[in-house]
Design a protein around this motif. Structure first.
Motif, short mmCIF file in Angstrom:
data_model
loop_
_atom_site.label_atom_id
_atom_site.label_comp_id
_atom_site.label_asym_id
_atom_site.label_seq_id
_atom_site.Cartn_x
_atom_site.Cartn_y
_atom_site.Cartn_z
N GLN A 22 0.81 -1.23 0.00
CA GLN A 22 0.00 0.00 0.00
C GLN A 22 0.84 1.27 0.00
OE1 GLN A 22 -2.55 -1.02 3.29
NE2 GLN A 22 -3.35 -2.66 1.98
N ALA A 23 2.09 1.16 -0.30
CA ALA A 23 2.95 2.35 -0.32
C ALA A 23 2.35 3.42 -1.24
CB ALA A 23 4.35 1.97 -0.79
N ASP A 24 2.38 4.65 -0.76
CA ASP A 24 1.85 5.79 -1.52
C ASP A 24 2.95 6.30 -2.46
OD1 ASP A 24 0.78 8.14 -2.41
OD2 ASP A 24 0.82 9.15 -0.45
N PHE A 25 2.61 6.41 -3.75
CA PHE A 25 3.61 6.83 -4.74
C PHE A 25 3.71 8.35 -4.88
CE2 PHE A 25 5.29 3.43 -7.77
CZ PHE A 25 5.32 2.47 -6.77
N SER A 26 2.89 9.12 -4.13
CA SER A 26 2.91 10.56 -4.38
C SER A 26 4.26 11.24 -4.08
CB SER A 26 1.77 11.26 -3.64
OG SER A 26 1.82 10.98 -2.28
N PRO A 27 5.10 10.71 -3.16
CA PRO A 27 6.42 11.36 -3.00
C PRO A 27 7.24 11.36 -4.29
CG PRO A 27 6.01 9.86 -1.17
CD PRO A 27 4.91 9.64 -2.16
N LEU A 28 6.94 10.40 -5.17
CA LEU A 28 7.71 10.35 -6.42
C LEU A 28 7.38 11.54 -7.33
CD1 LEU A 28 7.64 6.53 -7.23
CD2 LEU A 28 9.29 7.85 -5.90
N ASP A 29 6.17 12.11 -7.15
CA ASP A 29 5.84 13.33 -7.91
C ASP A 29 6.77 14.47 -7.51
OD1 ASP A 29 3.74 12.19 -9.35
OD2 ASP A 29 2.33 12.55 -7.72
N ARG A 30 7.16 14.49 -6.22
CA ARG A 30 8.09 15.54 -5.77
C ARG A 30 9.45 15.38 -6.46
NH1 ARG A 30 8.64 14.87 0.26
NH2 ARG A 30 10.17 16.52 -0.02
N LEU A 31 9.86 14.14 -6.65
CA LEU A 31 11.12 13.90 -7.37
C LEU A 31 11.02 14.44 -8.80
CD1 LEU A 31 12.42 10.26 -6.62
CD2 LEU A 31 13.54 12.42 -6.05
N ARG A 32 9.90 14.11 -9.46
CA ARG A 32 9.71 14.56 -10.84
C ARG A 32 9.67 16.08 -10.90
NH1 ARG A 32 5.17 15.80 -13.06
NH2 ARG A 32 4.00 14.63 -11.50
N GLU A 33 8.96 16.68 -9.95
CA GLU A 33 8.86 18.15 -9.94
C GLU A 33 10.22 18.80 -9.66
OE1 GLU A 33 5.78 18.59 -7.04
OE2 GLU A 33 4.27 17.82 -8.43
N ALA A 34 11.11 18.07 -8.98
CA ALA A 34 12.45 18.60 -8.71
C ALA A 34 13.40 18.37 -9.89
CB ALA A 34 13.03 17.97 -7.46
N GLY A 35 12.86 17.78 -10.97
CA GLY A 35 13.65 17.64 -12.19
C GLY A 35 14.22 16.26 -12.44
N VAL A 36 13.89 15.29 -11.57
CA VAL A 36 14.41 13.93 -11.77
C VAL A 36 13.64 13.25 -12.91
CG1 VAL A 36 14.61 11.65 -10.69
CG2 VAL A 36 15.22 13.71 -9.40
N ASN A 37 14.38 12.61 -13.83
CA ASN A 37 13.76 11.90 -14.95
C ASN A 37 13.64 10.40 -14.72
OD1 ASN A 37 15.83 14.13 -16.51
ND2 ASN A 37 13.62 14.22 -16.93
N TYR A 38 14.60 9.87 -13.93
CA TYR A 38 14.63 8.42 -13.70
C TYR A 38 14.98 8.17 -12.24
CZ TYR A 38 16.58 3.74 -13.27
OH TYR A 38 16.84 2.47 -12.83
N VAL A 39 14.31 7.16 -11.65
CA VAL A 39 14.68 6.76 -10.29
C VAL A 39 14.66 5.24 -10.19
CG1 VAL A 39 12.28 6.98 -9.44
CG2 VAL A 39 14.20 7.05 -7.81
N SER A 40 15.65 4.70 -9.48
CA SER A 40 15.66 3.28 -9.15
C SER A 40 15.09 3.14 -7.74
CB SER A 40 17.08 2.72 -9.20
OG SER A 40 17.07 1.34 -8.89
N ILE A 41 13.99 2.39 -7.64
CA ILE A 41 13.29 2.22 -6.36
C ILE A 41 13.60 0.84 -5.79
CG2 ILE A 41 10.98 1.98 -5.32
CD1 ILE A 41 11.46 4.79 -6.02
N ASN A 42 13.96 0.82 -4.52
CA ASN A 42 14.25 -0.43 -3.84
C ASN A 42 12.99 -1.28 -3.67
OD1 ASN A 42 14.45 -1.46 -0.56
ND2 ASN A 42 15.83 -2.28 -2.08
N VAL A 43 13.11 -2.59 -3.94
CA VAL A 43 11.97 -3.50 -3.71
C VAL A 43 12.31 -4.59 -2.70
CG1 VAL A 43 10.74 -3.10 -5.88
CG2 VAL A 43 12.55 -4.85 -5.80
N GLY A 44 13.51 -4.56 -2.12
CA GLY A 44 13.82 -5.55 -1.10
C GLY A 44 15.28 -5.56 -0.74
N MET A 45 15.53 -5.94 0.51
CA MET A 45 16.89 -6.08 1.04
C MET A 45 17.06 -7.50 1.55
SD MET A 45 16.91 -2.45 3.11
CE MET A 45 15.19 -2.50 3.55
N ASP A 46 18.29 -7.83 2.01
CA ASP A 46 18.53 -9.20 2.49
C ASP A 46 17.62 -9.60 3.63
OD1 ASP A 46 20.35 -10.28 0.76
OD2 ASP A 46 22.13 -9.73 1.91
#
Ligand SMILES: [Zn+2]
Length: 325
Positions: free
Chosen positions: A15-39
């Protein structure tokens, strides 16, 4: 020109909310690698997160694109949407099975490092006993190259990271790591590691985490100072940015199920005296200040653009090719 954020974290919860990613886009980021899991996360949690994140992206084509290639990222940038792919932090989700890499790739994963702070059967973590890359780990490096994922050495033991970089047929990156010479911390990397990364043709992306930058309230100037150190040591074409911003959503508990001990993964003796939750990050808006900050430390506009993304675009173009060795 592409602005490339090499690592960011949402809650590992469907249920993670994706709206923080809009802030990245608005700050000029074109690409982001999002973590989906750790050890520390079981495969069941990782698959659940992948299903939800993929569905979120697919449902909002006006905001996001699941990017599989450099061409996708350029297309997303032209359309004004944020290109996203996924990364894994640790080899345990591979279950000692090299062909898991191609499966994760098909699900959108494009970047992996092999050990999250602690040792496993594949590799060493940076806060554990040094052994070096295991024989199975060597096969896993080849499998990463063949599957067309970016080989990352963040969180990895020093000697083991050197073994990985010597073994890889493709450029190797540090998606979020800082020079030890500027801040004494076990997560930071030596000049020898930075030089070895550059020798593969890779990029060291500096993080925006307070403890690793050696400042309490990190800013774009701190990130620029660390990127300039890498640039001075091995060339500006080998420096990048992975701010490692963690978009926490307090109402979602994304801890791994079962008896999970955060002090095992973030040992107090390694410098995590205060809990990881209290680390601070550079704000998203750092991206809007970075070009100026990089020019203040002596880079040209084009060199700053390289650090902010074009260097990683070059490396991804090489590493993301599948290779039938
Ligand atoms: Zn990390």
């Amino acid at each position: 020109m592409i602005n490339w954020e090499a690592h960011a974290c949402l809650p590992l919860h469907p249920q993670a909310d994706f709206s923080p990613l809009d802030r990245l886009r608005e700050a000029g980021v074109n690409y982001v690698s999002i973590n989906v899991g750790m050890d520390m996360n079981p495969v069941s949690q990782i698959i659940s997160v992948l299903a939800a994140f993929r569905a979120n992206i697919a449902a909002q084509p006006e905001r996001f694109m699941l990017a599989g290639s450099v061409a996708d990222i350029k297309q997303a940038a032209a359309a004004g949407v944020l290109a996203i792919s996924f990364d894994l932090e640790g080899a345990l989700p591979l279950q000692e099975q090299p062909d898991m890499l191609a499966l994760y790739r098909d699900l959108g994963v494009r970047q992996i490092h092999f050990a999250y702070n602690r040792n496993n059967s594949i590799a060493d973590g940076c806060h554990d006993v040094e052994r070096g890359l295991t024989p199975l780990g060597l096969r896993m490096v080849q499998a990463v190259n063949q599957a067309g994922l970016l080989m990352d050495c963040s969180h990895t033991g020093r000697r083991c990271s050197l073994d990985i970089m010597a073994a890889s047929a493709k450029p190797v990156i540090f998606s979020h790591a800082n020079p030890l010479a500027l801040a004494e911390h076990g997560r930071n990397i030596t000049d020898e590691q930075i030089k070895a990364c550059a020798a593969t043709g890779g990029v060291v992306c500096v993080s925006g985490v307070s403890a690793f930058l050696g400042t309490r309230t990190p800013t774009a100037d701190d990130v620029a100072r660390h990127a300039a150190y890498v640039a001075d040591l091995v060339g500006v074409q080998h420096a990048g940015v992975g701010l490692d911003i963690s978009f926490r959503q307090d109402e979602l508990n994304d801890n791994p199920p079962g008896d999970y001990d955060p002090t095992y993964w973030w040992p107090k003796a390694a410098g995590y005296n205060r809990s990881v939750e209290r680390m601070t990050y550079t704000p998203v808006e750092t991206w809007q200040l970075l070009s100026n900050a990089l020019q203040k430390v002596g880079m040209s506009t084009a060199e700053a653009a390289g650090v902010m993304g074009d260097n990683m675009l070059r490396v991804a173009g090489q590493a993301w090719q599948r290779h039938p060795f």
